[in-house]
Write a protein that holds these residues in place. Sequence first.
Motif, PDB file in Angstrom:
ATOM      1  N   GLN A 283       0.808  -1.216   0.000  1.00 16.02           N
ATOM      2  CA  GLN A 283       0.000   0.000   0.000  1.00 16.02           C
ATOM      3  C   GLN A 283       0.845   1.271   0.000  1.00 16.02           C
ATOM      4  OE1 GLN A 283      -2.860  -0.289   3.279  1.00 16.02           O
ATOM      5  NE2 GLN A 283      -3.007  -2.496   2.978  1.00 16.02           N
ATOM      6  N   LEU A 284       2.146   1.140   0.307  1.00 12.32           N
ATOM      7  CA  LEU A 284       3.035   2.306   0.309  1.00 12.32           C
ATOM      8  C   LEU A 284       3.057   2.994  -1.051  1.00 12.32           C
ATOM      9  CD1 LEU A 284       6.124   1.088   2.366  1.00 12.32           C
ATOM     10  CD2 LEU A 284       4.551   2.929   2.986  1.00 12.32           C
ATOM     11  N   ASP A 285       2.952   2.216  -2.129  1.00 13.81           N
ATOM     12  CA  ASP A 285       2.992   2.795  -3.469  1.00 13.81           C
ATOM     13  C   ASP A 285       1.855   3.782  -3.689  1.00 13.81           C
ATOM     14  OD1 ASP A 285       5.213   1.286  -4.032  1.00 13.81           O
ATOM     15  OD2 ASP A 285       4.082  -0.328  -4.999  1.00 13.81           O
ATOM     16  N   LEU A 286       0.744   3.597  -2.976  1.00 19.06           N
ATOM     17  CA  LEU A 286      -0.401   4.484  -3.131  1.00 19.06           C
ATOM     18  C   LEU A 286      -0.362   5.653  -2.153  1.00 19.06           C
ATOM     19  CD1 LEU A 286      -3.185   1.751  -3.425  1.00 19.06           C
ATOM     20  CD2 LEU A 286      -1.986   2.903  -5.285  1.00 19.06           C
ATOM     21  N   LEU A 287       0.498   5.578  -1.147  1.00 21.57           N
ATOM     22  CA  LEU A 287       0.493   6.582  -0.084  1.00 21.57           C
ATOM     23  C   LEU A 287       1.585   7.625  -0.222  1.00 21.57           C
ATOM     24  CD1 LEU A 287      -0.166   4.243   2.993  1.00 21.57           C
ATOM     25  CD2 LEU A 287      -1.834   5.421   1.562  1.00 21.57           C
ATOM     26  N   ILE A 288       2.740   7.228  -0.736  1.00 24.29           N
ATOM     27  CA  ILE A 288       3.863   8.163  -0.829  1.00 24.29           C
ATOM     28  C   ILE A 288       4.487   8.099  -2.209  1.00 24.29           C
ATOM     29  CG2 ILE A 288       4.381   8.028   1.641  1.00 24.29           C
ATOM     30  CD1 ILE A 288       6.712   6.169   0.950  1.00 24.29           C
ATOM     31  N   ASP A 289       5.158   9.193  -2.580  1.00 25.02           N
ATOM     32  CA  ASP A 289       5.913   9.202  -3.824  1.00 25.02           C
ATOM     33  C   ASP A 289       7.168   8.362  -3.644  1.00 25.02           C
ATOM     34  OD1 ASP A 289       4.085  10.903  -5.015  1.00 25.02           O
ATOM     35  OD2 ASP A 289       5.092  12.689  -4.259  1.00 25.02           O
ATOM     36  N   GLU A 290       7.710   7.895  -4.753  1.00 26.82           N
ATOM     37  CA  GLU A 290       8.912   7.064  -4.688  1.00 26.82           C
ATOM     38  C   GLU A 290      10.055   7.830  -4.028  1.00 26.82           C
ATOM     39  OE1 GLU A 290      11.812   4.479  -7.659  1.00 26.82           O
ATOM     40  OE2 GLU A 290      10.121   5.616  -8.450  1.00 26.82           O
ATOM     41  N   THR A 291      10.749   7.180  -3.161  1.00 28.51           N
ATOM     42  CA  THR A 291      11.860   7.810  -2.457  1.00 28.51           C
ATOM     43  C   THR A 291      12.966   6.789  -2.238  1.00 28.51           C
ATOM     44  OG1 THR A 291      12.549   8.910  -0.417  1.00 28.51           O
ATOM     45  CG2 THR A 291      10.767   7.319  -0.241  1.00 28.51           C
ATOM     46  N   VAL A 292      14.196   7.273  -2.194  1.00 29.57           N
ATOM     47  CA  VAL A 292      15.321   6.384  -1.916  1.00 29.57           C
ATOM     48  C   VAL A 292      15.801   6.548  -0.485  1.00 29.57           C
ATOM     49  CG1 VAL A 292      16.088   6.329  -4.302  1.00 29.57           C
ATOM     50  CG2 VAL A 292      16.978   8.100  -2.785  1.00 29.57           C
ATOM     51  N   GLU A 293      15.183   7.496   0.218  1.00 31.52           N
ATOM     52  CA  GLU A 293      15.579   7.725   1.605  1.00 31.52           C
ATOM     53  C   GLU A 293      15.111   6.578   2.493  1.00 31.52           C
ATOM     54  OE1 GLU A 293      15.543  11.875   3.395  1.00 31.52           O
ATOM     55  OE2 GLU A 293      14.012  12.042   1.849  1.00 31.52           O
ATOM     56  N   PRO A 294      15.882   6.243   3.526  1.00 27.83           N
ATOM     57  CA  PRO A 294      15.390   5.285   4.513  1.00 27.83           C
ATOM     58  C   PRO A 294      14.135   5.842   5.187  1.00 27.83           C
ATOM     59  CG  PRO A 294      17.757   5.610   4.735  1.00 27.83           C
ATOM     60  CD  PRO A 294      17.276   6.665   3.791  1.00 27.83           C
ATOM     61  N   ILE A 295      13.138   5.000   5.372  1.00 28.03           N
ATOM     62  CA  ILE A 295      11.884   5.458   5.961  1.00 28.03           C
ATOM     63  C   ILE A 295      11.435   4.550   7.097  1.00 28.03           C
ATOM     64  CG2 ILE A 295      11.059   6.588   3.855  1.00 28.03           C
ATOM     65  CD1 ILE A 295       9.319   4.123   3.331  1.00 28.03           C
ATOM     66  N   GLU A 296      10.570   5.097   7.935  1.00 27.64           N
ATOM     67  CA  GLU A 296       9.915   4.337   8.993  1.00 27.64           C
ATOM     68  C   GLU A 296       8.425   4.273   8.681  1.00 27.64           C
ATOM     69  OE1 GLU A 296      12.604   4.947  13.005  1.00 27.64           O
ATOM     70  OE2 GLU A 296      10.908   6.305  12.665  1.00 27.64           O
ATOM     71  N   VAL A 297       7.875   3.077   8.744  1.00 22.53           N
ATOM     72  CA  VAL A 297       6.457   2.864   8.464  1.00 22.53           C
ATOM     73  C   VAL A 297       5.772   2.468   9.767  1.00 22.53           C
ATOM     74  CG1 VAL A 297       4.781   1.561   7.127  1.00 22.53           C
ATOM     75  CG2 VAL A 297       6.986   2.151   6.107  1.00 22.53           C
ATOM     76  N   TRP A 298       4.923   3.350  10.282  1.00 25.19           N
ATOM     77  CA  TRP A 298       4.172   3.078  11.509  1.00 25.19           C
ATOM     78  C   TRP A 298       2.876   2.387  11.109  1.00 25.19           C
ATOM     79  CZ3 TRP A 298       5.597   4.850  16.549  1.00 25.19           C
ATOM     80  CH2 TRP A 298       6.798   5.566  16.585  1.00 25.19           C
ATOM     81  N   THR A 299       2.677   1.181  11.621  1.00 24.14           N
ATOM     82  CA  THR A 299       1.497   0.400  11.251  1.00 24.14           C
ATOM     83  C   THR A 299       0.494   0.369  12.406  1.00 24.14           C
ATOM     84  OG1 THR A 299       2.288  -1.742  12.065  1.00 24.14           O
ATOM     85  CG2 THR A 299       2.999  -1.057   9.852  1.00 24.14           C
TER      86      THR A 299
END
Length: 706
Positions: A283-299
């Motif tokens: 679902q990340l593909d629908l929520l954020i633009d593509e990025t190469v930065e390290p990210i944290e996903v709070w579920t």
Amino acid sequence: MARGKKRSTQTGPVRKWLVRIVKVSFVAGLLGFIALAVAVTVIRSSLPGYEDLKSSPNGQMIRVLDVSGRELFSMGPSYGQWLEYKEIPQVMIDAMVAVEDRRYESHLGVDPIGIARSLKVRLERGHWAQGGSTITQQLARNIFLNNSRTFGRKGREILLALAMERKFSKEQILELYLNKVYYGGGAYGIDAASRRFFAHSASELSLAEAAIIAGLVKAPSRYSPTADAQAAIDRATVVLRVMQDAGAITAAQAAETEPTAVEMAPEPRQNSVRYFTDWALPQLDLLIDETVEPIEVWTTLDLGMQRAATNAIQTGVPAGAQGALVAIDRDGAVRALVGGTDYVTSNYNRATQAVRQPGSAWKVFVYMAALEAGYTPNDIVTDQPIKIGNWQPRNSGGNYSGDISMRSAFAYSKNTVAAAIGNDIGTSTIANMARRFGISTPIDTNPSMVLGTSDVRLLEMTKAFASINAKGIAITPYAITKVSTMKGDVLYQSKFDGSRVLVDPWVSAGITDLMQTAVNAGTGRAAQIGRPVAGKTGTTSSNKDGWFLGFSSGLTTGVWMGRDDAKAVRGLQGGRAPASAFASFMKVAVAKRKVEKFDTELVLPDWQLEPDEEELYGAPEDGIYVDENGMPIESGQGFEYDLEGGQAEDDPPQLDQGWIDSVLGRGEPDEPRQPQQSENRPPKDDPRPPARPDAPVSILPKPTEE
């Protein structure tokens, strides 16, 4: 003499053209060399410093967190300890140079022989089939470019490689290469790869282990030991043979080295959390633009609830069967999701992917459509054999209870009553109700659809029950609450939308009333947890599928059990194993939540109120008794009933409307209402009394369903 002059005259122009071609070629070559030197110099000056290249990550790392911020797992690249050149085992350096770039020490960043060979194969086959890239070129591509195989990208790669050779030493380039290249399994650098595959630092690599790692660079996915151990071993054998041919090792060393003897690190256990993350992360593909930065996903996942859900499924599923569970909070947050008994054995997600018949759990849509059409829970309906076209539904065990309230018909999951309701209001109306509540799978509108013959997904059924729990407000299950960079920049934040109303509050209150009765006195009694629960069981023919869906204290949970091959499971009924698993999970999941009573008071619209109070309060007549098979019995053979005070002293308890109301904690309604007219309900002049707490209805059989 004449002949000699003639030859001289003929060859003179040829020599002149040859001289011109040589001069033009020389000038062009000189200009090209100057241009190349200028380009390399410019690129060299723009290259980052060595320390900057060491610190820059490759690829995107994603940390997945639960609702409390606890890390569920990390995905994407992993980086081990950075090893200085002198710390890298010589066998690792020799293996990599031998297999990837044998002339590494002698070239200037580009290997003309390798490029010529690669171009020759490219022209012969029409596609790139053989690499001619040096280690320096590969490093340039990994850091600055992509993997597209075009002449333009190849040209940029060559210029970068030449510039890097001018700026960095051979040892520095090898150090960067060995610490930054991708080796499969999410590992970047030889230390991460060594720890990932062998569970120790790269400084301790043996010859066989070094050969395995060196063999991964060509195709990390294909040769990864975690993906195909035999392919990795075969590739390592090739590396050892190449090392021997290059003189890096002797024939004896190659012969005595056995990649098959290498002890691989055990794979990390894949627990049920992966069912959730496999569904959530795409679902990340629908929520954020593509990025190469390290990210944290709070579920939304609650680890405590997930453990309880896993335990409920693993311990509650009948032998040979599978199970799934979904728990959705009042705002749509998915707190637990289990797609099977064991993720390692089967990662097929039965909670989100499998489509199965819901059986009587589908009756929530039947009864909601009936309530919206004018029925009320107190309406009297007749449980009797019925034939609609060529279809003759039957109750479990062939038992019929005669005239009973809709509440009792729902509680005991009477198939004939559901069929009569569907025939009255229309199956398309029921299908529309299911669509409103989020069922997206195809719905059959044949008469038998009222018994749940259309395939559904557990997640969508649980979503529908969550919307009922929300008093008719549409609930959308979601898994991600926030996405942020490691620096704290928020890329996405979820928002609850409670604006879409599916049914009027009195409809959701009415179906909640019915589902309370199903748990307290009907087929769902195994789902009781010591606090108010509303729910519905579901069982398909021959016990192929068992369901229980319900809610309590704001949490809605759906449970499905059955076999993947849809074969019958002995003793599997919705009111047994699925309801018990529901209770096992919910006792833990809502233990710290406030006990909430359901607001099931029916506030009906004016057109549905009965103005004739005399009809409402007329004196009750003698009730009709039935035996355990639902057959009428003569007066005096049943239990005596005191019309003033209820049941006679010393009589066994009766499963009548008064008993149901007492179990649910209801008082006598201030204004009991006359049932609405319907061809499936008794007319106003019918001698039967309205259902009231002080009037006997029936002695119903043990609750069963099909």
